[in-house]
Design an enzyme around this catalytic site. Structure first.
Site, mmCIF file in Angstrom:
data_model
loop_
_atom_site.group_PDB
_atom_site.id
_atom_site.type_symbol
_atom_site.label_atom_id
_atom_site.label_comp_id
_atom_site.label_asym_id
_atom_site.label_seq_id
_atom_site.Cartn_x
_atom_site.Cartn_y
_atom_site.Cartn_z
ATOM 1 N N HIS A 90 -8.277 -1.463 6.306
ATOM 2 C CA HIS A 90 -8.445 -2.744 6.995
ATOM 3 C C HIS A 90 -9.049 -3.758 6.028
ATOM 4 O O HIS A 90 -9.998 -3.432 5.304
ATOM 5 C CB HIS A 90 -9.354 -2.552 8.219
ATOM 6 C CG HIS A 90 -9.538 -3.810 8.994
ATOM 7 N ND1 HIS A 90 -8.580 -4.301 9.855
ATOM 8 C CD2 HIS A 90 -10.556 -4.711 9.002
ATOM 9 C CE1 HIS A 90 -9.008 -5.449 10.360
ATOM 10 N NE2 HIS A 90 -10.201 -5.713 9.866
ATOM 11 N N MET A 111 0.819 -2.372 12.415
ATOM 12 C CA MET A 111 0.152 -3.375 13.241
ATOM 13 C C MET A 111 0.195 -3.044 14.732
ATOM 14 O O MET A 111 0.383 -3.925 15.562
ATOM 15 C CB MET A 111 0.743 -4.758 12.949
ATOM 16 C CG MET A 111 0.603 -5.161 11.483
ATOM 17 S SD MET A 111 -1.051 -4.897 10.792
ATOM 18 C CE MET A 111 -1.588 -6.607 10.681
ATOM 19 N N ARG A 112 -0.006 -1.770 15.080
ATOM 20 C CA ARG A 112 -0.039 -1.371 16.482
ATOM 21 C C ARG A 112 -1.208 -0.425 16.734
ATOM 22 O O ARG A 112 -1.519 0.394 15.874
ATOM 23 C CB ARG A 112 1.241 -0.623 16.867
ATOM 24 C CG ARG A 112 2.422 -1.518 16.838
ATOM 25 C CD ARG A 112 3.702 -0.835 17.211
ATOM 26 N NE ARG A 112 4.733 -1.849 17.120
ATOM 27 C CZ ARG A 112 4.991 -2.720 18.088
ATOM 28 N NH1 ARG A 112 4.348 -2.649 19.239
ATOM 29 N NH2 ARG A 112 5.891 -3.652 17.905
ATOM 30 N N ASN A 144 0.831 -1.212 0.000
ATOM 31 C CA ASN A 144 0.000 0.000 0.000
ATOM 32 C C ASN A 144 0.864 1.260 0.000
ATOM 33 O O ASN A 144 0.535 2.238 -0.682
ATOM 34 C CB ASN A 144 -0.939 -0.002 1.202
ATOM 35 C CG ASN A 144 -2.159 -0.868 0.969
ATOM 36 O OD1 ASN A 144 -3.054 -0.508 0.215
ATOM 37 N ND2 ASN A 144 -2.185 -2.043 1.591
ATOM 38 N N ASN A 181 -6.963 4.695 8.305
ATOM 39 C CA ASN A 181 -6.424 3.330 8.253
ATOM 40 C C ASN A 181 -7.146 2.557 7.156
ATOM 41 O O ASN A 181 -8.288 2.867 6.805
ATOM 42 C CB ASN A 181 -6.657 2.644 9.600
ATOM 43 C CG ASN A 181 -6.104 1.222 9.639
ATOM 44 O OD1 ASN A 181 -4.984 0.965 9.203
ATOM 45 N ND2 ASN A 181 -6.902 0.292 10.144
HETATM 46 C C1 GAR Z 1 -3.109 -4.720 4.122
HETATM 47 O O1 GAR Z 1 -3.875 -5.728 3.511
HETATM 48 C C2 GAR Z 1 -3.925 -3.995 5.168
HETATM 49 O O2 GAR Z 1 -5.287 -3.934 4.847
HETATM 50 C C3 GAR Z 1 -3.686 -4.855 6.377
HETATM 51 O O3 GAR Z 1 -2.348 -5.213 6.314
HETATM 52 C C4 GAR Z 1 -1.979 -5.345 4.938
HETATM 53 C C5 GAR Z 1 -0.668 -4.625 4.736
HETATM 54 O O4 GAR Z 1 -0.158 -4.918 3.455
HETATM 55 N N1 GAR Z 1 -3.971 -4.146 7.588
HETATM 56 C C6 GAR Z 1 -4.443 -4.707 8.698
HETATM 57 O O5 GAR Z 1 -4.665 -5.901 8.806
HETATM 58 C C7 GAR Z 1 -4.697 -3.747 9.843
HETATM 59 N N2 GAR Z 1 -5.380 -4.402 10.914
HETATM 60 P P1 GAR Z 1 1.019 -4.048 2.853
HETATM 61 O O6 GAR Z 1 2.117 -3.956 3.914
HETATM 62 O O7 GAR Z 1 1.496 -4.826 1.668
HETATM 63 O O8 GAR Z 1 0.482 -2.697 2.487
#
Ligand code: GAR
Length: 202
Positions: A110, A91-92, A14, A108
């Site tokens: 999700h 992740m915090r 992302n 954020n």
């Molecule tokens: C993403 O899919 C995001 O939606 C998720 O972590 C991934 C990060 O991917 N977020 C969560 O689970 C938050 N609770 P990336 O590092 O390749 O962007």
């Protein structure tokens, strides 16, 4: 310019999508001014290096509390003149040190249709539950776990035989499109928040 900080802990797909959208002019006058990362060995750090984006790296264990490292992060955000904080796989949980300072300027992404499947491992949770549709949510961040007002959602059907790996790919493909679009709305000043109701203006 409208200056964005991205917080990430892992892969950074992302982060990369946002940086590429900014470079392509798809975020209007916005730029990715800073990466904030709590895992100095994470792949996202290499991506920032290759893209020439400054990074603030820290290890939570070097601080005596979450508030202590968040105060240092806030100093960094202020030093870089950050207008919007974008969590992308960070992740915090955040404390009021950041949440109150960046109230209405903190979002954020999700990987579920909130309020279903908050927290960690949302993709596995959704598949284990057996839902037939899941998706992606972009929301304002408050002090809860994935509880802030919802800005945008995209639904993704879950095919039979879907695995966490195959569904994660589908989720990432949607996130790559949705997150830059939402960030562009912020850069254009189009996002209005009243109570829990979010509207996108012209
Ligand atoms: C993403 O899919 C995001 O939606 C998720 O972590 C991934 C990060 O991917 N977020 C969560 O689970 C938050 N609770 P990336 O590092 O390749 O962007």
């Amino acid at each position: 310019v409208y200056r964005i900080a991205v917080f990430a802990s892992g892969e950074g797909s992302n982060f990369q999508a946002l940086a590429e959208a900014a470079d392509a002019g798809k975020l209007g006058k916005a730029e990715i001014a800073l990466l904030v990362c709590d895992k100095p060995s994470a792949p996202v750090v290499g991506r920032a290096g290759r893209l020439g984006i400054p990074a603030f790296l820290f290890q939570p264990k070097d601080y005596e509390s979450r508030e202590a490292y968040e105060r240092v992060i806030v100093e960094q955000l202020e030093a870089h003149g950050v207008d919007l904080v974008v969590l992308a796989g960070y992740m915090r949980l955040l404390t009021p040190v950041i949440v109150e300072k960046f109230s209405r300027r903190l979002i954020n992404i999700h990987p579920s249709l909130l309020p279903a499947f908050p927290g960690k491992d949302a993709i596995r949770q959704a598949l284990a539950y057996g839902v037939k549709v899941s998706g992606v949510t972009v929301h304002f961040v408050d002090e809860g776990m994935d509880t802030g007002p919802i800005i945008a959602q995209a639904a993704i059907p879950i095919a039979s035989g879907e695995t966490p790996e195959s569904f994660a790919q589908a989720v990432h493909a949607v996130e790559r499109e949705l997150y830059p679009e939402v960030v562009s709305w912020f850069a254009q000043g189009r996002v209005k928040l009243e109570g829990r109701q979010v509207t996108i203006g012209e």
